[in-house]
Design a protein around this motif. Structure first.
Motif, PDB file in Angstrom:
ATOM      1  N   TRP A 155     -19.807  78.246 -87.714  1.00  0.00           N
ATOM      2  CA  TRP A 155     -20.897  78.672 -88.657  1.00  0.00           C
ATOM      3  C   TRP A 155     -20.543  79.638 -89.718  1.00  0.00           C
ATOM      4  O   TRP A 155     -20.774  79.300 -90.897  1.00  0.00           O
ATOM      5  CB  TRP A 155     -21.525  79.794 -87.722  1.00  0.00           C
ATOM      6  CG  TRP A 155     -22.705  78.839 -86.910  1.00  0.00           C
ATOM      7  CD1 TRP A 155     -22.278  78.470 -85.722  1.00  0.00           C
ATOM      8  CD2 TRP A 155     -24.001  78.787 -86.907  1.00  0.00           C
ATOM      9  NE1 TRP A 155     -23.291  77.600 -85.240  1.00  0.00           N
ATOM     10  CE2 TRP A 155     -24.366  78.035 -86.017  1.00  0.00           C
ATOM     11  CE3 TRP A 155     -24.964  78.914 -87.900  1.00  0.00           C
ATOM     12  CZ2 TRP A 155     -26.010  77.803 -85.730  1.00  0.00           C
ATOM     13  CZ3 TRP A 155     -26.115  78.690 -87.785  1.00  0.00           C
ATOM     14  CH2 TRP A 155     -26.541  78.106 -86.797  1.00  0.00           C
ATOM     15  N   MET A 156     -19.094  80.325 -89.611  1.00  0.00           N
ATOM     16  CA  MET A 156     -18.798  81.082 -90.770  1.00  0.00           C
ATOM     17  C   MET A 156     -18.297  80.271 -91.802  1.00  0.00           C
ATOM     18  O   MET A 156     -18.083  80.483 -93.065  1.00  0.00           O
ATOM     19  CB  MET A 156     -17.328  81.888 -90.441  1.00  0.00           C
ATOM     20  CG  MET A 156     -17.775  82.842 -89.373  1.00  0.00           C
ATOM     21  SD  MET A 156     -16.118  83.654 -88.746  1.00  0.00           S
ATOM     22  CE  MET A 156     -16.894  84.895 -87.496  1.00  0.00           C
ATOM     23  N   ALA A 157     -17.548  79.015 -91.458  1.00  0.00           N
ATOM     24  CA  ALA A 157     -16.991  78.131 -92.590  1.00  0.00           C
ATOM     25  C   ALA A 157     -18.143  77.587 -93.373  1.00  0.00           C
ATOM     26  O   ALA A 157     -18.160  77.572 -94.746  1.00  0.00           O
ATOM     27  CB  ALA A 157     -16.397  76.972 -91.789  1.00  0.00           C
ATOM     28  N   PHE A 158     -19.256  76.900 -92.769  1.00  0.00           N
ATOM     29  CA  PHE A 158     -20.127  76.068 -93.540  1.00  0.00           C
ATOM     30  C   PHE A 158     -21.145  77.217 -94.364  1.00  0.00           C
ATOM     31  O   PHE A 158     -21.418  76.842 -95.361  1.00  0.00           O
ATOM     32  CB  PHE A 158     -20.968  75.138 -93.012  1.00  0.00           C
ATOM     33  CG  PHE A 158     -21.954  75.570 -92.002  1.00  0.00           C
ATOM     34  CD1 PHE A 158     -23.273  75.708 -92.555  1.00  0.00           C
ATOM     35  CD2 PHE A 158     -22.044  75.737 -90.632  1.00  0.00           C
ATOM     36  CE1 PHE A 158     -24.368  76.194 -91.896  1.00  0.00           C
ATOM     37  CE2 PHE A 158     -23.110  76.094 -89.797  1.00  0.00           C
ATOM     38  CZ  PHE A 158     -24.401  76.231 -90.667  1.00  0.00           C
ATOM     39  N   ILE A 159     -21.606  78.313 -93.780  1.00  0.00           N
ATOM     40  CA  ILE A 159     -22.191  79.352 -94.592  1.00  0.00           C
ATOM     41  C   ILE A 159     -21.605  79.926 -95.612  1.00  0.00           C
ATOM     42  O   ILE A 159     -21.853  80.139 -96.612  1.00  0.00           O
ATOM     43  CB  ILE A 159     -22.644  80.263 -93.424  1.00  0.00           C
ATOM     44  CG1 ILE A 159     -23.633  79.755 -92.463  1.00  0.00           C
ATOM     45  CG2 ILE A 159     -23.480  81.503 -94.174  1.00  0.00           C
ATOM     46  CD1 ILE A 159     -24.089  80.801 -91.323  1.00  0.00           C
ATOM     47  N   GLY A 160     -20.188  80.214 -95.150  1.00  0.00           N
ATOM     48  CA  GLY A 160     -19.292  80.701 -96.530  1.00  0.00           C
ATOM     49  C   GLY A 160     -19.277  79.612 -97.506  1.00  0.00           C
ATOM     50  O   GLY A 160     -19.469  80.218 -98.876  1.00  0.00           O
ATOM     51  N   LEU A 161     -18.914  78.594 -97.425  1.00  0.00           N
ATOM     52  CA  LEU A 161     -18.921  77.400 -98.298  1.00  0.00           C
ATOM     53  C   LEU A 161     -20.357  77.370 -99.043  1.00  0.00           C
ATOM     54  O   LEU A 161     -20.326  77.069-100.088  1.00  0.00           O
ATOM     55  CB  LEU A 161     -18.340  76.197 -97.693  1.00  0.00           C
ATOM     56  CG  LEU A 161     -16.838  76.040 -97.209  1.00  0.00           C
ATOM     57  CD1 LEU A 161     -16.628  74.853 -96.320  1.00  0.00           C
ATOM     58  CD2 LEU A 161     -16.084  76.223 -98.205  1.00  0.00           C
ATOM     59  N   GLY A 162     -21.368  77.350 -98.323  1.00  0.00           N
ATOM     60  CA  GLY A 162     -22.663  77.294 -98.779  1.00  0.00           C
ATOM     61  C   GLY A 162     -23.078  78.094 -99.819  1.00  0.00           C
ATOM     62  O   GLY A 162     -23.519  77.960-100.728  1.00  0.00           O
ATOM     63  N   LEU A 163     -22.771  79.493 -99.411  1.00  0.00           N
ATOM     64  CA  LEU A 163     -23.211  80.520-100.211  1.00  0.00           C
ATOM     65  C   LEU A 163     -22.603  80.615-101.697  1.00  0.00           C
ATOM     66  O   LEU A 163     -23.037  80.741-102.699  1.00  0.00           O
ATOM     67  CB  LEU A 163     -22.984  81.736 -99.820  1.00  0.00           C
ATOM     68  CG  LEU A 163     -23.812  82.153 -98.304  1.00  0.00           C
ATOM     69  CD1 LEU A 163     -23.591  83.427 -97.630  1.00  0.00           C
ATOM     70  CD2 LEU A 163     -25.380  82.460 -98.919  1.00  0.00           C
ATOM     71  N   ASN A 164     -21.148  80.217-101.505  1.00  0.00           N
ATOM     72  CA  ASN A 164     -20.352  80.132-102.764  1.00  0.00           C
ATOM     73  C   ASN A 164     -20.786  78.916-103.562  1.00  0.00           C
ATOM     74  O   ASN A 164     -20.998  79.060-104.752  1.00  0.00           O
ATOM     75  CB  ASN A 164     -19.031  79.892-102.208  1.00  0.00           C
ATOM     76  CG  ASN A 164     -17.963  79.610-103.666  1.00  0.00           C
ATOM     77  OD1 ASN A 164     -17.646  78.578-104.051  1.00  0.00           O
ATOM     78  ND2 ASN A 164     -17.621  81.164-104.167  1.00  0.00           N
ATOM     79  N   GLU A 165     -21.040  77.790-103.074  1.00  0.00           N
ATOM     80  CA  GLU A 165     -21.422  76.635-103.635  1.00  0.00           C
ATOM     81  C   GLU A 165     -22.764  76.844-104.226  1.00  0.00           C
ATOM     82  O   GLU A 165     -23.133  76.278-105.309  1.00  0.00           O
ATOM     83  CB  GLU A 165     -21.493  75.480-102.855  1.00  0.00           C
ATOM     84  CG  GLU A 165     -21.719  74.093-103.511  1.00  0.00           C
ATOM     85  CD  GLU A 165     -20.486  73.867-104.461  1.00  0.00           C
ATOM     86  OE1 GLU A 165     -20.833  73.069-105.561  1.00  0.00           O
ATOM     87  OE2 GLU A 165     -19.312  74.308-104.164  1.00  0.00           O
ATOM     88  N   GLY A 166     -23.687  77.684-103.698  1.00  0.00           N
ATOM     89  CA  GLY A 166     -24.976  77.827-104.294  1.00  0.00           C
ATOM     90  C   GLY A 166     -25.077  78.456-105.366  1.00  0.00           C
ATOM     91  O   GLY A 166     -25.891  78.132-106.359  1.00  0.00           O
ATOM     92  N   ALA A 167     -24.035  79.438-105.719  1.00  0.00           N
ATOM     93  CA  ALA A 167     -23.986  80.126-106.887  1.00  0.00           C
ATOM     94  C   ALA A 167     -23.836  79.337-108.319  1.00  0.00           C
ATOM     95  O   ALA A 167     -24.301  79.227-109.366  1.00  0.00           O
ATOM     96  CB  ALA A 167     -22.787  81.304-107.040  1.00  0.00           C
ATOM     97  N   TYR A 168     -22.804  78.166-107.725  1.00  0.00           N
ATOM     98  CA  TYR A 168     -22.393  77.269-109.072  1.00  0.00           C
ATOM     99  C   TYR A 168     -23.467  76.169-109.112  1.00  0.00           C
ATOM    100  O   TYR A 168     -23.745  75.839-110.424  1.00  0.00           O
ATOM    101  CB  TYR A 168     -21.184  76.608-108.528  1.00  0.00           C
ATOM    102  CG  TYR A 168     -19.872  77.532-108.705  1.00  0.00           C
ATOM    103  CD1 TYR A 168     -19.068  77.716-109.780  1.00  0.00           C
ATOM    104  CD2 TYR A 168     -19.511  78.190-107.505  1.00  0.00           C
ATOM    105  CE1 TYR A 168     -17.887  78.399-109.935  1.00  0.00           C
ATOM    106  CE2 TYR A 168     -18.452  79.108-107.610  1.00  0.00           C
ATOM    107  CZ  TYR A 168     -17.521  79.145-108.779  1.00  0.00           C
ATOM    108  OH  TYR A 168     -16.510  79.832-108.655  1.00  0.00           O
ATOM    109  N   LEU A 169     -24.113  75.954-107.949  1.00  0.00           N
ATOM    110  CA  LEU A 169     -25.013  74.690-108.169  1.00  0.00           C
ATOM    111  C   LEU A 169     -26.416  75.290-109.141  1.00  0.00           C
ATOM    112  O   LEU A 169     -27.155  74.768-109.488  1.00  0.00           O
ATOM    113  CB  LEU A 169     -25.630  74.212-106.964  1.00  0.00           C
ATOM    114  CG  LEU A 169     -24.671  73.119-106.098  1.00  0.00           C
ATOM    115  CD1 LEU A 169     -25.111  72.681-104.898  1.00  0.00           C
ATOM    116  CD2 LEU A 169     -23.971  72.209-107.021  1.00  0.00           C
ATOM    117  N   ALA A 170     -26.524  76.567-108.739  1.00  0.00           N
ATOM    118  CA  ALA A 170     -27.848  77.390-109.415  1.00  0.00           C
ATOM    119  C   ALA A 170     -27.711  77.072-110.960  1.00  0.00           C
ATOM    120  O   ALA A 170     -28.882  76.888-111.423  1.00  0.00           O
ATOM    121  CB  ALA A 170     -27.938  78.736-109.059  1.00  0.00           C
TER     122      ALA A 170
END
Length: 320
Positions: A155-170
């Protein structure tokens, strides 16, 4: 002998010689052959060991978890990106500044540092609770659970990756939305369409032509970024398994080559999927670009086919 058509002497044009094009092709071919020869003939790469481990159970398990992490992280990141892109364009200053703060923080700190902090979450917050903010503990309206028990490294892995990626994709999403003319909103609003319907049926389909290529690039980048989840540590990822098995068997290079081959295979598949998605959302724009590009009706069909191919490919030739 000059060619005469309809009483007009046609010019016997000859193609301009381009020695630079052939020279660059020869140099590139020689360099590629040298690189391939260096890879195949070097016994230190231990190619028999590479193929022995390529389809092993541990490597395939790493491939599976790498793909799962990539998909989940991109789903989380895309959902956050759409939300933050809409908030960035909101007239509400609170929503706009919250979105800007989120993008500023996650783009301004390294992903590796963020993953380390996610691994320390059970230490920072031994227990997490859900309930009414600030009042749940007083009235007993909250659910408390142990962080380490339920918040696993996966959970830590994909949530951490997803939160970081969301900033760039935004920012990618926002650029795509801004590429659609404001008149589209105004025309649809004048017809009485709700804002949600305008976004789903008019704005987003047109913006996808701009959004898809960078999102495909981010997906490929995310595939390789999953190798950083060893900071948590998440031990079922492809690179971690390859490195661990390589150290255990005293053959790190063949195991890492096997992992690299799988990364290349998955990347090739993602690029193939991306090309189809780009063609789907670029249909109308391709027709618009090709309009008027063909020769007049009096020209032959072969000339039309050549013009259509040239217009479709649109290569920029910069070789001398």
């Amino acid at each position: 002998m000059a060619t005469i058509k309809d009483g007009v002497e046609l010019i016997d044009a000859k193609p301009v010689p381009r020695p630079g094009r052939w020279a660059s092709a020869i140099v590139a071919a020689i360099l590629a052959a040298m690189a391939a020869h260096a890879l195949v003939t070097n016994a230190n790469f231990q190619w028999p060991v590479v193929f022995q481990w390529l389809f092993s159970r541990s490597i395939m398990q790493g491939v599976l978890f790498t793909i799962i992490l990539t998909i989940l992280a991109m789903v989380v990141g895309t959902a956050l990106a759409i939300t933050m892109a809409i908030m960035r364009q909101s007239v509400n200053p609170v929503l706009r500044w919250v979105a800007m703060a989120y993008i500023w923080f996650f783009r301004g700190t390294p992903i590796y540092t963020q993953l380390i902090f996610w691994s320390l979450l059970p230490t920072l917050y031994p227990k997490l609770s859900f309930g009414v903010p600030f009042l749940g503990s007083l009235w007993g309206w909250e659910l408390t659970f142990d962080t380490a028990t339920y918040f696993t490294p996966f959970w830590m892995a994909f949530i951490g990756l997803g939160l970081n990626e969301g900033a760039y994709l935004a920012e990618i999403m926002r650029a795509g939305l801004l590429s659609v003319s404001k008149g589209q909103w105004e025309a649809a609003t004048a017809l009485g369409m709700p804002r949600g319907t305008i976004f789903r049926r008019i704005i987003l389909p047109q913006a996808m032509r701009v959004i898809v290529p960078p999102i495909g690039n981010e997906t490929i980048s995310m595939l390789k970024t999953t190798s950083l989840v060893s900071a948590i540590p998440f031990t079922l990822e492809l690179t971690f398994i390859a490195r661990q098995r390589g150290q255990a068997t005293f053959a790190p290079v063949p195991l890492l080559i096997a992992a690299a081959i799988w990364y290349l295979v998955i990347t090739s598949l993602l690029m193939w999927i991306q090309s189809f998605i780009e063609k789907y959302y670029g249909k109308g724009f391709e027709r618009r670009d090709n309009a008027g590009a063909h020769s007049p009706a009096t020209s032959s069909s072969s000339d039309d086919d050549e013009d259509a191919k040239a217009t479709k490919l649109k290569f920029l030739d910069v070789t001398p």
